[in-house]
Motif scaffolding. Structure first.
Motif, mmCIF file in Angstrom:
data_model
loop_
_atom_site.group_PDB
_atom_site.id
_atom_site.type_symbol
_atom_site.label_atom_id
_atom_site.label_comp_id
_atom_site.label_asym_id
_atom_site.label_seq_id
_atom_site.Cartn_x
_atom_site.Cartn_y
_atom_site.Cartn_z
ATOM 1 N N MET A 1 0.922 -1.169 -0.145
ATOM 2 C CA MET A 1 0.151 -0.010 0.096
ATOM 3 C C MET A 1 0.817 1.278 -0.011
ATOM 4 N N VAL A 2 0.703 2.131 -1.026
ATOM 5 C CA VAL A 2 1.480 3.483 -1.118
ATOM 6 C C VAL A 2 0.569 4.347 -0.413
ATOM 7 N N VAL A 3 1.340 5.334 0.419
ATOM 8 C CA VAL A 3 0.766 6.420 1.138
ATOM 9 C C VAL A 3 1.143 7.651 0.399
ATOM 10 N N GLU A 4 0.171 8.426 -0.113
ATOM 11 C CA GLU A 4 0.773 9.615 -0.577
ATOM 12 C C GLU A 4 0.845 10.767 0.413
ATOM 13 N N LYS A 5 2.086 11.533 0.252
ATOM 14 C CA LYS A 5 2.274 12.625 1.378
ATOM 15 C C LYS A 5 1.628 13.825 0.868
ATOM 16 N N LYS A 6 0.549 14.455 1.476
ATOM 17 C CA LYS A 6 -0.150 15.665 0.985
ATOM 18 C C LYS A 6 0.908 16.869 1.116
ATOM 19 N N THR A 7 0.992 17.703 0.141
ATOM 20 C CA THR A 7 2.078 18.730 0.034
ATOM 21 C C THR A 7 1.044 20.157 -0.138
ATOM 22 N N LEU A 8 1.762 21.048 0.314
ATOM 23 C CA LEU A 8 0.960 22.593 0.364
ATOM 24 C C LEU A 8 1.624 23.056 -1.175
ATOM 25 N N SER A 9 0.637 23.735 -1.614
ATOM 26 C CA SER A 9 1.290 24.488 -2.965
ATOM 27 C C SER A 9 1.811 25.817 -2.388
ATOM 28 N N LYS A 10 2.698 26.372 -3.112
ATOM 29 C CA LYS A 10 3.428 27.492 -2.888
ATOM 30 C C LYS A 10 2.453 28.813 -2.410
ATOM 31 N N MET A 11 1.400 28.790 -3.179
ATOM 32 C CA MET A 11 0.327 29.836 -2.736
ATOM 33 C C MET A 11 -0.188 29.592 -1.287
ATOM 34 N N ALA A 12 -0.615 28.208 -1.148
ATOM 35 C CA ALA A 12 -1.298 27.842 0.267
ATOM 36 C C ALA A 12 -0.126 28.126 1.427
ATOM 37 N N ALA A 13 1.307 27.801 1.125
ATOM 38 C CA ALA A 13 2.435 28.008 2.112
ATOM 39 C C ALA A 13 2.402 29.440 2.352
ATOM 40 N N VAL A 14 2.473 30.206 1.507
ATOM 41 C CA VAL A 14 2.462 31.619 1.630
ATOM 42 C C VAL A 14 1.584 32.161 2.570
ATOM 43 N N ARG A 15 0.243 31.676 2.144
ATOM 44 C CA ARG A 15 -0.951 31.939 2.934
ATOM 45 C C ARG A 15 -0.865 31.851 4.314
ATOM 46 N N LYS A 16 -0.303 30.433 4.753
ATOM 47 C CA LYS A 16 0.031 29.998 6.039
ATOM 48 C C LYS A 16 1.191 30.696 6.673
ATOM 49 N N ALA A 17 2.095 31.266 5.893
ATOM 50 C CA ALA A 17 3.112 32.135 6.368
ATOM 51 C C ALA A 17 2.626 33.357 6.854
ATOM 52 N N LEU A 18 1.764 34.223 6.088
ATOM 53 C CA LEU A 18 1.122 35.418 6.331
ATOM 54 C C LEU A 18 0.029 35.154 7.710
ATOM 55 N N PHE A 19 -0.417 33.924 7.769
ATOM 56 C CA PHE A 19 -1.106 33.681 9.064
ATOM 57 C C PHE A 19 -0.520 33.703 10.268
ATOM 58 N N GLU A 20 0.688 33.118 10.095
ATOM 59 C CA GLU A 20 1.729 32.982 11.378
ATOM 60 C C GLU A 20 2.251 34.418 11.529
ATOM 61 N N GLY A 21 1.977 35.272 10.485
ATOM 62 C CA GLY A 21 2.606 36.681 10.765
ATOM 63 C C GLY A 21 3.936 37.155 10.326
ATOM 64 N N VAL A 22 4.353 36.163 9.307
ATOM 65 C CA VAL A 22 5.516 36.437 8.638
ATOM 66 C C VAL A 22 5.374 37.276 7.251
ATOM 67 N N GLU A 23 5.879 38.490 7.403
ATOM 68 C CA GLU A 23 5.503 39.755 6.443
ATOM 69 C C GLU A 23 6.710 39.716 5.585
ATOM 70 N N ASP A 24 7.903 39.871 5.947
ATOM 71 C CA ASP A 24 8.999 40.226 5.417
ATOM 72 C C ASP A 24 9.336 39.048 4.297
ATOM 73 N N PRO A 25 9.642 39.552 2.997
ATOM 74 C CA PRO A 25 9.995 38.238 2.120
ATOM 75 C C PRO A 25 11.229 37.536 2.473
#
Length: 64
Positions: A1-25
């Motif tokens: 049985m192969v278990v696929e690892k879920k990955t974040l898209s880059k856009m979703a990852a940036v959304r998560k970073a902004l939600f965490e308060g990371v503003e500076d590039p």
């Protein structure tokens, strides 16, 4: 049985970073690097602007 690892898209990852308060590039690139996502400062900034534009928040402070 192969278990696929879920990955974040880059856009979703940036959304998560902004939600965490990371503003500076530079900080955003480092934060996403910890998640295993490679992104440039320009990409982070562009995604951040697009997210803010679509949410109705100002992309930068207005000149007074």
């Amino acid at each position: 049985m192969v278990v696929e690892k879920k990955t974040l898209s880059k856009m979703a990852a940036v959304r998560k970073a902004l939600f965490e308060g990371v503003e500076d590039p530079s900080d955003g690139v480092a934060y996403l690097g910890e998640l295993g996502i490679t992104i440039s400062k320009q990409q982070f900034s562009t995604y951040k602007s697009n997210i803010r534009r679509l949410s109705g928040k100002p992309t930068r402070p207005r000149a007074t």
